[in-house]
Write an enzyme that holds these catalytic residues in place. Sequence first.
Site: not given
Lengths: 254, 254
Positions: A35, A56, A168
Amino acid sequence: MSAKVWLVGAGPGDPELLTLKAVRALREADVVLIDDLVNEAVLEHCPAARIIAVGKRGGCRSTPQAFIHRLMLRYARNGKCVVRLKGGDPCIFGRGGEEAQWLRERGVDVELVNGITAGLAGATQCAIPLTLRGVARGVTLVTAHTQDDSSLNWQALAQSGTTLVIYMGVAKLSEIREQLLAGGMAINTPVAMIENASLPHQRECRSVLTNMEDDAYSFALKSPAILVIGAVAACKTSSLWEHGLPAMGSEHTA
Amino acid sequence: MSAKVWLVGAGPGDPELLTLKAVRALREADVVLIDDLVNEAVLEHCPAARIIAVGKRGGCRSTPQAFIHRLMLRYARNGKCVVRLKGGDPCIFGRGGEEAQWLRERGVDVELVNGITAGLAGATQCAIPLTLRGVARGVTLVTAHTQDDSSLNWQALAQSGTTLVIYMGVAKLSEIREQLLAGGMAINTPVAMIENASLPHQRECRSVLTNMEDDAYSFALKSPAILVIGAVAACKTSSLWEHGLPAMGSEHTA
């Protein structure tokens, strides 16, 4: 030998926070799907493996999840030792559960390897204990980013008495602030915003709930970052409590 | 050279879940102060160190915290490399924050090393993802054991929409059940009770909120154990959802 995939947490960034089990998986790997947020330094443990980047990152060009699934399946069925390397822990906002389910439904053995999650590592590096007797009896990890309508009850979170660690959240500071204030959280609740947790270029911005958006702007806070919200976020290395928060019991000052 | 103490998380029990940084600290250690719940297998990394057991298990003979503090301080001031080894993570119900504060106030350098916490490892070994898109956007770690009156708002926790992971709850199952039911949590909320998380003799007992006390009794559940409460606790290796819970989005079934 049956097909097998390792879903491995690479930890928060500091390559020394990898577990021994993760190192063993990497040493055995023929193929590593990695990742975006994984520190590539950990690849020193698999110099002979084929490395495939399948990042991603929010808002950028990304690898579809279905493609990642098929790639893991194909290599595993071809007898390759496949390691899927994720930032932090595979089951804390890492989709480890989904990927394990998908693979197991297709007869692939899955082994999950835990990793240190970024919120924990970032707080620790800033001398913030996420739990502290008499102050925070628990900690809640949540993500502000969501692609579905799963119900996060911000009012309940504001009133839970646990330290909040929000992943996030950089793009949603305004919303988070409003929701927590509406939920009854005090305007002067301490906040720590930690960028690049556990890495040499980690940065921390201390604030309070009502000012956190302005302070993040002045600080030019960037993703990836985590937010720690609660009394413990006032803890600093130099003095545990910036504003003279609770004294510890007598047992601790002997 | 200034006095220094490492506060190190030994992880949940599986000695392979130790981090590389913890291994480095152990290799450098002259003295290791080790808690009850740490798997002694990790001491293979410090064969030459002096090992001092300083356990504090609930209800049993225990080492006073003040004695542990003074022991660390004395060895550190004598120039010894001191490692304080704790189960799980030092700052998740581990008093790492308190011990770091006490030592720093006395001029001792402290380095904290994160560890995998038992709740996370136990859930992962039982194929339970603590977060899952569309189901659980977060996870809350709390302790049922407390020596103070810190306010844990069970009603808020019941309504938070996060998976609950409860440490040290075996002796308080009745109270936990009553509080969560009073807080509005559904009687059939899935529960997993996990004993000796991540160890070869790990055992799991699946239940639902209203039956968890009876089922734990039949199962003879013993400490140390963690409770996982929430929809994800219905996940099993054989089939992700025991009772056919939410289907994943189409992205995941390609």
